[in-house]
Scaffold this active site. Structure first.
Site, PDB file in Angstrom:
ATOM      1  N   LYS A 177     -34.254   9.851  12.422  1.00  0.00           N
ATOM      2  CA  LYS A 177     -32.560   9.115  12.224  1.00  0.00           C
ATOM      3  C   LYS A 177     -31.767   9.799  13.091  1.00  0.00           C
ATOM      4  O   LYS A 177     -30.686   8.520  13.956  1.00  0.00           O
ATOM      5  CB  LYS A 177     -31.616  10.191  11.121  1.00  0.00           C
ATOM      6  CG  LYS A 177     -32.461  10.516  10.132  1.00  0.00           C
ATOM      7  CD  LYS A 177     -32.090  11.185   8.872  1.00  0.00           C
ATOM      8  CE  LYS A 177     -31.563  12.531   9.464  1.00  0.00           C
ATOM      9  NZ  LYS A 177     -32.707  13.280   9.185  1.00  0.00           N
TER      10      LYS A 177
ATOM     11  N   ARG B 173     -26.315  15.074   2.573  1.00  0.00           N
ATOM     12  CA  ARG B 173     -27.369  15.932   2.433  1.00  0.00           C
ATOM     13  C   ARG B 173     -27.358  16.358   1.120  1.00  0.00           C
ATOM     14  O   ARG B 173     -28.791  16.413   0.925  1.00  0.00           O
ATOM     15  CB  ARG B 173     -26.904  17.141   3.637  1.00  0.00           C
ATOM     16  CG  ARG B 173     -28.798  17.081   4.596  1.00  0.00           C
ATOM     17  CD  ARG B 173     -28.838  18.375   5.417  1.00  0.00           C
ATOM     18  NE  ARG B 173     -30.118  18.010   5.965  1.00  0.00           N
ATOM     19  CZ  ARG B 173     -29.742  17.730   7.267  1.00  0.00           C
ATOM     20  NH1 ARG B 173     -28.669  16.851   7.596  1.00  0.00           N
ATOM     21  NH2 ARG B 173     -30.649  17.852   8.589  1.00  0.00           N
TER      22      ARG B 173
ATOM     23  N   ARG C 275     -40.739  18.163  19.021  1.00  0.00           N
ATOM     24  CA  ARG C 275     -39.261  17.492  19.721  1.00  0.00           C
ATOM     25  C   ARG C 275     -39.204  18.159  20.853  1.00  0.00           C
ATOM     26  O   ARG C 275     -39.283  19.582  21.013  1.00  0.00           O
ATOM     27  CB  ARG C 275     -38.982  17.284  18.913  1.00  0.00           C
ATOM     28  CG  ARG C 275     -37.139  16.885  18.532  1.00  0.00           C
ATOM     29  CD  ARG C 275     -36.306  16.388  17.717  1.00  0.00           C
ATOM     30  NE  ARG C 275     -36.067  17.341  16.732  1.00  0.00           N
ATOM     31  CZ  ARG C 275     -35.742  17.407  15.416  1.00  0.00           C
ATOM     32  NH1 ARG C 275     -35.166  16.107  15.361  1.00  0.00           N
ATOM     33  NH2 ARG C 275     -35.449  18.753  14.979  1.00  0.00           N
TER      34      ARG C 275
ATOM     35  N   ARG D  44     -35.236  22.641  20.280  1.00  0.00           N
ATOM     36  CA  ARG D  44     -34.165  22.818  19.121  1.00  0.00           C
ATOM     37  C   ARG D  44     -34.705  24.312  18.420  1.00  0.00           C
ATOM     38  O   ARG D  44     -35.374  24.244  18.334  1.00  0.00           O
ATOM     39  CB  ARG D  44     -34.113  21.812  17.835  1.00  0.00           C
ATOM     40  CG  ARG D  44     -32.735  21.509  18.474  1.00  0.00           C
ATOM     41  CD  ARG D  44     -31.855  20.652  17.631  1.00  0.00           C
ATOM     42  NE  ARG D  44     -32.523  20.736  15.931  1.00  0.00           N
ATOM     43  CZ  ARG D  44     -32.224  19.774  15.359  1.00  0.00           C
ATOM     44  NH1 ARG D  44     -31.494  18.901  15.700  1.00  0.00           N
ATOM     45  NH2 ARG D  44     -32.389  20.202  13.527  1.00  0.00           N
TER      46      ARG D  44
ATOM     47  N   ARG E  69     -36.427  24.082   6.130  1.00  0.00           N
ATOM     48  CA  ARG E  69     -35.775  22.483   6.094  1.00  0.00           C
ATOM     49  C   ARG E  69     -36.515  21.447   5.091  1.00  0.00           C
ATOM     50  O   ARG E  69     -35.711  21.088   4.719  1.00  0.00           O
ATOM     51  CB  ARG E  69     -35.991  22.243   7.912  1.00  0.00           C
ATOM     52  CG  ARG E  69     -34.940  23.056   8.249  1.00  0.00           C
ATOM     53  CD  ARG E  69     -34.875  23.265   9.683  1.00  0.00           C
ATOM     54  NE  ARG E  69     -34.692  21.526  10.103  1.00  0.00           N
ATOM     55  CZ  ARG E  69     -34.823  21.554  11.829  1.00  0.00           C
ATOM     56  NH1 ARG E  69     -35.677  21.984  12.222  1.00  0.00           N
ATOM     57  NH2 ARG E  69     -35.213  20.334  12.359  1.00  0.00           N
TER      58      ARG E  69
HETATM   59  P1  AMP Z   1     -29.644  18.347  11.767  1.00  0.00           P
HETATM   60  O1  AMP Z   1     -29.659  17.923  12.867  1.00  0.00           O
HETATM   61  O2  AMP Z   1     -29.759  16.463  10.661  1.00  0.00           O
HETATM   62  O3  AMP Z   1     -31.897  18.398  11.374  1.00  0.00           O
HETATM   63  O4  AMP Z   1     -28.993  19.522  11.424  1.00  0.00           O
HETATM   64  C1  AMP Z   1     -29.794  20.631  11.697  1.00  0.00           C
HETATM   65  C2  AMP Z   1     -29.170  21.574  10.380  1.00  0.00           C
HETATM   66  O5  AMP Z   1     -27.970  21.911  10.713  1.00  0.00           O
HETATM   67  C3  AMP Z   1     -29.871  21.572   9.520  1.00  0.00           C
HETATM   68  O6  AMP Z   1     -30.986  22.461   9.103  1.00  0.00           O
HETATM   69  C4  AMP Z   1     -28.306  22.732   8.672  1.00  0.00           C
HETATM   70  O7  AMP Z   1     -28.262  23.991   8.434  1.00  0.00           O
HETATM   71  C5  AMP Z   1     -27.193  21.671   9.108  1.00  0.00           C
HETATM   72  N1  AMP Z   1     -26.784  20.249   8.476  1.00  0.00           N
HETATM   73  C6  AMP Z   1     -26.820  19.748   9.133  1.00  0.00           C
HETATM   74  N2  AMP Z   1     -26.036  18.749   8.628  1.00  0.00           N
HETATM   75  C7  AMP Z   1     -26.087  18.838   7.437  1.00  0.00           C
HETATM   76  C8  AMP Z   1     -25.332  18.949   5.916  1.00  0.00           C
HETATM   77  N3  AMP Z   1     -24.855  17.560   5.398  1.00  0.00           N
HETATM   78  N4  AMP Z   1     -25.359  19.564   4.783  1.00  0.00           N
HETATM   79  C9  AMP Z   1     -25.570  20.685   5.080  1.00  0.00           C
HETATM   80  N5  AMP Z   1     -26.110  21.419   6.431  1.00  0.00           N
HETATM   81  C10 AMP Z   1     -26.233  20.679   7.663  1.00  0.00           C
END
Ligand code: AMP
Length: 215
Positions: A13, A88, A127, A160, A171
């Site tokens: 994404k 999400r 990554r 990360r 996750r």
């Molecule tokens: P990402 O970069 O999208 O993988 O997000 C990293 C982390 O941020 C996730 O594992 C969640 O802890 C938090 N996060 C990101 N987007 C959301 C969302 N829409 N709702 C809840 N937590 C989020």
């Protein structure tokens, strides 16, 4: 063009959102990026979000819905956007629908990047991200020319904090339990377009771009 990129962690994404955002001249809005920026800035919101992020759990709906509500008011979002990592869960998707109904600007399409579970682990553990320009590499699948150095801008690459095996497992579980039900949710709205998220990155960009051009 009001769109959502849907997919598991590591499905591409962020990579695709970045390229498509430049191609279509609309912002990529990533709640993960907004939250990481809040954590780095040490704001109250960042402090509240950090423990959930470190555990690979979801940050509260209230926080992420608030972030999106505010971000969508920015001038650059008036011609559309690509949401990446939001919604999400069903509650977030319903909140988004309500928010956009108030503006009379409903979502136009949701693209699911479909990647087999077995491939996601390698994508996530490998990554690396540029701290300066945000470009994404993978030490196994698309390594930088020079170790830990960005091909584009020469910046340092970092891993990360939540890309470690224990957190990744959680996750992926959270994705299966809470996010995957959005596939049916958007199918029912006739907004879901599913594409194969494996293989050549440019071919995937073109496939998503073709869908964006029809919605
Ligand atoms: P990402 O970069 O999208 O993988 O997000 C990293 C982390 O941020 C996730 O594992 C969640 O802890 C938090 N996060 C990101 N987007 C959301 C969302 N829409 N709702 C809840 N937590 C989020």
């Amino acid at each position: 063009m009001r769109t959502v990129l849907l997919g598991a962690p590591g499905s591409g994404k962020g990579t695709q959102g970045d390229v498509l955002s430049r191609k279509f001249n609309i912002p990529q809005i990533s709640t993960g990026d907004l939250l990481r920026a809040a954590v780095a800035a040490g704001s109250d919101l960042g402090k509240q979000a950090k423990s959930a992020m470190d555990a690979g759990a979801l940050v509260s709906d209230e926080i992420v819905i608030g972030l999106i509500r505010e971000r969508l008011t920015h001038e650059d979002a008036k011609n559309g956007y690509i949401l990446d990592g939001f919604p999400r869960n069903i509650a977030q998707a319903e909140a988004l629908d309500n928010m956009l109904a108030e503006l009379d600007q409903p979502l136009q399409g949701v693209v699911l990047l479909d990647v087999p579970f077995t491939e996601l682990m390698q994508r996530l553990t490998g990554r690396r991200t540029c701290k300066d320009c945000g470009a994404i590499f993978n030490v196994y699948l698309s390594p930088p020319k020079q170790e830990n150095i960005c091909n584009n801008c020469g910046g340092q690459l970092y891993q990360r904090q939540d890309d470690n095996e224990a957190t990744i497992e959680n996750r992926l579980k959270v994705y299966e339990e809470q996010t995957a039900p959005l596939i049916g949710f958007y199918q029912q709205q006739n907004k879901l377009h599913s594409i194969n998220g494996t293989g050549d990155i440019h071919a995937i960009t073109n496939a998503v771009g073709d869908i964006f051009n029809t919605i």
